[in-house]
Design an enzyme around this catalytic site. Structure first.
Site, PDB file in Angstrom:
ATOM      1  N   LYS A   7      -4.538 -10.803  -7.547  1.00  0.00           N
ATOM      2  CA  LYS A   7      -5.712 -10.948  -6.689  1.00  0.00           C
ATOM      3  C   LYS A   7      -6.861 -10.052  -7.161  1.00  0.00           C
ATOM      4  CE  LYS A   7      -6.503  -8.902  -2.565  1.00  0.00           C
ATOM      5  NZ  LYS A   7      -6.560  -8.496  -1.153  1.00  0.00           N
ATOM      6  N   LYS A  10     -10.645  -4.834  -4.405  1.00  0.00           N
ATOM      7  CA  LYS A  10     -11.533  -3.691  -4.609  1.00  0.00           C
ATOM      8  C   LYS A  10     -10.751  -2.415  -4.898  1.00  0.00           C
ATOM      9  CE  LYS A  10     -13.088  -3.888   0.110  1.00  0.00           C
ATOM     10  NZ  LYS A  10     -12.135  -3.493   1.158  1.00  0.00           N
ATOM     11  N   LYS A  48       0.826  -1.219   0.000  1.00  0.00           N
ATOM     12  CA  LYS A  48       0.000   0.000   0.000  1.00  0.00           C
ATOM     13  C   LYS A  48       0.857   1.264   0.000  1.00  0.00           C
ATOM     14  CE  LYS A  48      -4.022  -2.209   0.811  1.00  0.00           C
ATOM     15  NZ  LYS A  48      -5.231  -2.246   0.107  1.00  0.00           N
TER      16      LYS A  48
HETATM   17  P1  ATP Z   1      -8.040  -3.763  -0.693  1.00  0.00           P
HETATM   18  O1  ATP Z   1      -7.759  -4.287  -2.033  1.00  0.00           O
HETATM   19  O2  ATP Z   1      -8.598  -2.385  -0.625  1.00  0.00           O
HETATM   20  O3  ATP Z   1      -6.918  -3.991   0.281  1.00  0.00           O
HETATM   21  P2  ATP Z   1      -9.574  -6.095  -0.283  1.00  0.00           P
HETATM   22  O4  ATP Z   1     -10.468  -6.307  -1.433  1.00  0.00           O
HETATM   23  O5  ATP Z   1      -8.368  -6.956  -0.120  1.00  0.00           O
HETATM   24  O6  ATP Z   1      -9.219  -4.581  -0.143  1.00  0.00           O
HETATM   25  P3  ATP Z   1     -10.333  -6.262   2.479  1.00  0.00           P
HETATM   26  O7  ATP Z   1     -11.284  -5.370   3.168  1.00  0.00           O
HETATM   27  O8  ATP Z   1      -8.901  -6.149   2.812  1.00  0.00           O
HETATM   28  O9  ATP Z   1     -10.541  -6.205   0.955  1.00  0.00           O
HETATM   29  O10 ATP Z   1     -10.768  -7.748   2.691  1.00  0.00           O
HETATM   30  C1  ATP Z   1     -11.911  -8.222   3.314  1.00  0.00           C
HETATM   31  C2  ATP Z   1     -11.787  -9.710   3.401  1.00  0.00           C
HETATM   32  O11 ATP Z   1     -11.871 -10.277   2.093  1.00  0.00           O
HETATM   33  C3  ATP Z   1     -10.457 -10.203   3.984  1.00  0.00           C
HETATM   34  O12 ATP Z   1     -10.683 -11.315   4.830  1.00  0.00           O
HETATM   35  C4  ATP Z   1      -9.686 -10.617   2.780  1.00  0.00           C
HETATM   36  O13 ATP Z   1      -8.722 -11.601   3.081  1.00  0.00           O
HETATM   37  C5  ATP Z   1     -10.785 -11.144   1.874  1.00  0.00           C
HETATM   38  N1  ATP Z   1     -10.413 -11.033   0.461  1.00  0.00           N
HETATM   39  C6  ATP Z   1     -10.147  -9.900  -0.201  1.00  0.00           C
HETATM   40  N2  ATP Z   1      -9.872 -10.155  -1.491  1.00  0.00           N
HETATM   41  C7  ATP Z   1      -9.968 -11.503  -1.642  1.00  0.00           C
HETATM   42  C8  ATP Z   1      -9.798 -12.385  -2.764  1.00  0.00           C
HETATM   43  N3  ATP Z   1      -9.478 -11.928  -3.962  1.00  0.00           N
HETATM   44  N4  ATP Z   1      -9.979 -13.712  -2.563  1.00  0.00           N
HETATM   45  C9  ATP Z   1     -10.323 -14.187  -1.336  1.00  0.00           C
HETATM   46  N5  ATP Z   1     -10.500 -13.401  -0.251  1.00  0.00           N
HETATM   47  C10 ATP Z   1     -10.323 -12.079  -0.390  1.00  0.00           C
END
Ligand code: ATP
Ligand code: LTN
Length: 325
Positions: free
Chosen positions: A194, A197, A111
């Site tokens: 991955k 969002k 980040k």
């Molecule tokens: P950012 O990309 O903004 O860091 P993020 O999409 O990773 O956000 P988080 O709020 O960090 O979202 O994640 C919420 C939950 O979703 C966490 O438990 C994270 O491990 C899970 N998660 C996020 N992206 C994935 C993915 N692509 N596959 C499986 N689990 C995910």
């Protein structure tokens, strides 16, 4: 009895990755122990975010929790910021995590790498301290998360060892609980990264129009060859779609492979699209009913009251242990 705790940051539109890796699982835990699920709104401030966007996202996440089947009778739902013990415990715990180890956190490195190095907030650096406080404040022993969050649970475990060594058995040792299938859903347009969002290319968003969702899945990148088998090195696109299918059906990858043994890529993609559209269609209908009612506010009022009670007990224990009381 098990104590289960997890949370999601309200930083943007949730993806199918969030749904499979986190949201969808939470409901499976609420019958196996005392479950606390929160909105990590303080964590959302660790990167710049507009106030109105944060407010809307926070309310949305609570509605998503309810739409995903969390039952406020069985599970405590709350906002992190409204239980002030999170901040109080973090202030104490920050003294037991060290700058060297925080500097090695993958999420921090990812980040902060494109930021002006002179303008990285302390909150982003200290993210794992607050996350440790979130977990430890409820004596949680099980923390369901996607794979990318395991490092944060590991550093929490290091903190518990360090703290308990110094003060006795004060903090409860937590453990990350990762899905067997779907711990890391990949982008549909680039299945080597991955689905995230904050990097919306190739994402399916939970509130996307169902026609758009179908189109995104039908145009997902696939691999050369024609077999529908799991091989994430040579066939990352097909492997990702198989994972999505198996996770939503709650079957193993090999059972999913067996279903498509004679299928062509096109038929397989259509089956995945049908399944995602059916699941998210029903989810969206529940979400819209909830978001347009006062249910979110009612659930938070009750949840935050209960969360504060539990959190205060643990905070008190920690304050006593270190000599503040
Ligand atoms: P950012 O990309 O903004 O860091 P993020 O999409 O990773 O956000 P988080 O709020 O960090 O979202 O994640 C919420 C939950 O979703 C966490 O438990 C994270 O491990 C899970 N998660 C996020 N992206 C994935 C993915 N692509 N596959 C499986 N689990 C995910
Ligand atoms: N860092 C997590 C959100 C989060 C969390 C937690 C998850 C904050 N505190 C405590 C589990 C337990 C994320 O980015 N998803």
């Amino acid at each position: 009895m098990a104590r289960i705790l997890s949370g999601i940051k309200p930083t943007g539109r949730l993806t199918l990755g969030n749904y499979i890796g986190a949201l969808k699982n939470f409901k499976n835990f609420q019958d196996s122990g005392e479950t606390f699920i929160f909105v990590a709104d303080l964590h959302a401030l660790t990167l710049p975010i507009e106030p109105e966007f944060l407010r809307t996202n926070t309310r949305d996440i609570v509605a998503f929790y309810l739409a995903a089947g969390l039952d406020p009778e069985k599970c405590t739902l709350f906002r992190q910021s409204q239980v002030s013990q999170h901040a109080e415990l973090a202030i104490i715990l920050q003294n037991y995590l060290y700058m060297g180890e925080l500097n090695r956190m993958t999420q921090f490195k990812e980040k902060s790498q494109n930021m002006n190095q002179n303008a990285i907030g302390l909150g982003l650096f200290a993210y794992p301290v607050l996350m440790a406080a979130d977990i430890l404040l409820y004596d949680a022993n099980i923390v369901p998360v996607g794979e990318d969050q395991t490092q944060h649970v590991e550093i929490t475990r290091d903190l518990v060892k360090r703290f308990n060594n110094r003060y006795g058995e004060v903090l409860i040792m937590p453990e990350a609980r990762i899905n067997k299938v779907g711990k890391r859903i990949m982008s549909l347009s680039n299945p080597t990264v991955k689905m995230s969002k904050s990097d919306p290319k190739g994402d399916v968003f939970l509130l996307d129009d169902l026609k758009v969702i179908r189109k995104k899945i039908m145009s997902a990148v696939t691999d050369s060859g024609s077999e529908i088998i799991y091989d994430d090195e040579n066939k990352p696109g097909i492997s990702n779609l198989l994972t999505i299918y198996a996770a939503l059906k709650e079957i193993s990858i090999s059972d999913a492979e067996a279903l498509f043994i004679d299928a062509r890529y096109g038929d397989f993609k259509k089956a995945v699209a049908d399944l995602v559209v059916a699941e998210l269609g029903a989810f969206q209908a529940r979400y819209y009913a909830i978001i347009n009612s006062s249910q979110v506010e009612d659930v938070l009022n009750a949840g935050e009251k209960k969360a504060r009670q539990i959190a205060q007990g643990v905070l008190h224990r920690v304050q006593k242990a270190v000599g503040l009381l």
